[in-house]
Enzyme design. Structure first.
Site, PDB file in Angstrom:
ATOM      1  N   HIS A  26     -66.381   5.407 138.479  1.00  0.00           N
ATOM      2  CA  HIS A  26     -67.086   6.649 138.223  1.00  0.00           C
ATOM      3  C   HIS A  26     -66.685   7.189 136.849  1.00  0.00           C
ATOM      4  O   HIS A  26     -65.621   6.843 136.336  1.00  0.00           O
ATOM      5  CB  HIS A  26     -66.674   7.738 139.233  1.00  0.00           C
ATOM      6  CG  HIS A  26     -66.723   7.348 140.662  1.00  0.00           C
ATOM      7  ND1 HIS A  26     -67.689   7.808 141.534  1.00  0.00           N
ATOM      8  CD2 HIS A  26     -65.902   6.559 141.418  1.00  0.00           C
ATOM      9  CE1 HIS A  26     -67.463   7.333 142.748  1.00  0.00           C
ATOM     10  NE2 HIS A  26     -66.385   6.573 142.695  1.00  0.00           N
ATOM     11  N   TYR A  27     -67.485   8.086 136.284  1.00  0.00           N
ATOM     12  CA  TYR A  27     -66.923   8.983 135.278  1.00  0.00           C
ATOM     13  C   TYR A  27     -66.735  10.346 135.916  1.00  0.00           C
ATOM     14  O   TYR A  27     -67.391  10.681 136.913  1.00  0.00           O
ATOM     15  CB  TYR A  27     -67.742   9.044 133.996  1.00  0.00           C
ATOM     16  CG  TYR A  27     -69.160   9.588 134.039  1.00  0.00           C
ATOM     17  CD1 TYR A  27     -69.538  10.684 134.807  1.00  0.00           C
ATOM     18  CD2 TYR A  27     -70.144   9.028 133.219  1.00  0.00           C
ATOM     19  CE1 TYR A  27     -70.824  11.193 134.784  1.00  0.00           C
ATOM     20  CE2 TYR A  27     -71.436   9.529 133.195  1.00  0.00           C
ATOM     21  CZ  TYR A  27     -71.766  10.612 133.974  1.00  0.00           C
ATOM     22  OH  TYR A  27     -73.042  11.113 133.952  1.00  0.00           O
ATOM     23  N   THR A  28     -65.826  11.138 135.346  1.00  0.00           N
ATOM     24  CA  THR A  28     -65.522  12.430 135.969  1.00  0.00           C
ATOM     25  C   THR A  28     -66.666  13.422 135.811  1.00  0.00           C
ATOM     26  O   THR A  28     -66.880  14.272 136.685  1.00  0.00           O
ATOM     27  CB  THR A  28     -64.233  13.017 135.372  1.00  0.00           C
ATOM     28  OG1 THR A  28     -64.327  13.033 133.940  1.00  0.00           O
ATOM     29  CG2 THR A  28     -63.024  12.191 135.801  1.00  0.00           C
ATOM     30  N   GLU A  91     -61.857   7.133 139.089  1.00  0.00           N
ATOM     31  CA  GLU A  91     -62.526   8.066 138.193  1.00  0.00           C
ATOM     32  C   GLU A  91     -62.049   7.806 136.762  1.00  0.00           C
ATOM     33  O   GLU A  91     -60.860   7.573 136.529  1.00  0.00           O
ATOM     34  CB  GLU A  91     -62.217   9.514 138.573  1.00  0.00           C
ATOM     35  CG  GLU A  91     -62.800   9.965 139.899  1.00  0.00           C
ATOM     36  CD  GLU A  91     -64.261  10.388 139.794  1.00  0.00           C
ATOM     37  OE1 GLU A  91     -64.784  10.439 138.655  1.00  0.00           O
ATOM     38  OE2 GLU A  91     -64.854  10.672 140.852  1.00  0.00           O
ATOM     39  N   HIS A 133     -70.882   3.883 140.287  1.00  0.00           N
ATOM     40  CA  HIS A 133     -71.398   4.865 141.242  1.00  0.00           C
ATOM     41  C   HIS A 133     -72.920   4.845 141.275  1.00  0.00           C
ATOM     42  O   HIS A 133     -73.544   4.992 142.330  1.00  0.00           O
ATOM     43  CB  HIS A 133     -70.891   6.260 140.846  1.00  0.00           C
ATOM     44  CG  HIS A 133     -70.929   7.255 141.956  1.00  0.00           C
ATOM     45  ND1 HIS A 133     -70.595   8.577 141.774  1.00  0.00           N
ATOM     46  CD2 HIS A 133     -71.261   7.145 143.265  1.00  0.00           C
ATOM     47  CE1 HIS A 133     -70.720   9.225 142.921  1.00  0.00           C
ATOM     48  NE2 HIS A 133     -71.124   8.382 143.841  1.00  0.00           N
ATOM     49  N   ASP A 143     -73.398   7.498 136.722  1.00  0.00           N
ATOM     50  CA  ASP A 143     -72.103   7.076 136.178  1.00  0.00           C
ATOM     51  C   ASP A 143     -71.673   5.692 136.677  1.00  0.00           C
ATOM     52  O   ASP A 143     -72.091   5.281 137.760  1.00  0.00           O
ATOM     53  CB  ASP A 143     -71.037   8.126 136.508  1.00  0.00           C
ATOM     54  CG  ASP A 143     -70.880   8.417 137.999  1.00  0.00           C
ATOM     55  OD1 ASP A 143     -71.890   8.635 138.679  1.00  0.00           O
ATOM     56  OD2 ASP A 143     -69.730   8.418 138.483  1.00  0.00           O
TER      57      ASP A 143
END
Length: 227
Positions: A26-28, A91, A133, A143
């Site tokens: 994921h990215y945050t 993340e 994700h 993401d």
């Protein structure tokens, strides 16, 4: 890789018999790392991940790998839901499309690669089962996005990067595209499923429309995995 324990209260047991068989990146998607880390450790937020990788390469450990972190939300892969119950979630600090999406620094990617390789080795997760994700929730997620260096990770055995061959040439139909998406693991009926495939495997051609190169990549991916 610098590892810091930053426990989150947001986790639970894995379902009986479930093991970590997927790795979800994921990215945050928050303005700063501090915002993201605070949220991942806030019991009121009810979200978490096993790890967060900051832009300077620092790795924060939130949830033990044998526990079910709450990172995937409503999602599915290969027709099965409860991705949280059968995955490790990582993340990666980046403001995301809402707050100024930008490339992931090399030092951050170094740490991501090292962490992913270690996690996958501990759990026997296959290269093809390292996903974004957006792959498992295409209708609602973008993401880690089109700037994420999937080719680099694939060279380290984290994810795949298909190389089409002559065997992947030829005309196609919409039915074939949907079938191939589903065979690999996508929810082909979900909105933006094809766009999510392009975001991961053909980021220079994010149209959401099937074309020759998209189908060549998709055929290659299914071919190399034997699906």
């Amino acid at each position: 890789m610098r590892l810091i324990d930053l426990p989150s209260p947001n986790h639970g047991p894995r379902p009986d018999g479930a093991r970590a068989e997927l790795l979800i990146l994921h990215y945050t998607g928050m303005p700063t790392a501090a915002h993201a880390l605070s949220r991942l450790c806030d019991p009121a937020a009810q979200v978490s991940a096993h790890y967060t990788v900051d832009e300077d390469g620092t790795v924060y450990a939130h949830v033990p790998e044998d526990r079910r972190a709450w990172h995937a939300g409503v999602s599915s892969w290969r027709g099965l839901g409860d991705v949280n119950g059968r995955s490790i979630g990582i993340e990666i600090v980046n403001p995301g499309h809402e707050f100024g999406y930008r490339p992931f620094p090399p030092v951050q990617m170094d740490a991501v690669e090292e962490l992913c390789v270690a996690v996958m080795g501990r759990h026997g997760i296959r290269a093809e089962d390292a996903l974004g994700h957006s792959d498992i929730a295409p209708a609602r997620k973008e993401d880690p996005g089109e700037l994420f260096d999937w080719p680099r990770l694939a060279r380290a055995g984290v994810g795949l990067w298909p190389m089409p061959s002559q065997a992947d040439e030829g005309p196609f139909t919409g039915d074939e595209v949907a079938e191939l998406l589903g065979r690999y693991g996508y929810d082909a009926a979900a909105p933006r499923a094809l766009l999510s495939f392009q975001r991961h495997f053909l980021p220079e051609r994010m149209t959401g429309v099937a074309d020759d190169e998209t189908v060549r990549r998709l055929r290659a991916l299914v071919r190399v995995t034997g699906r």
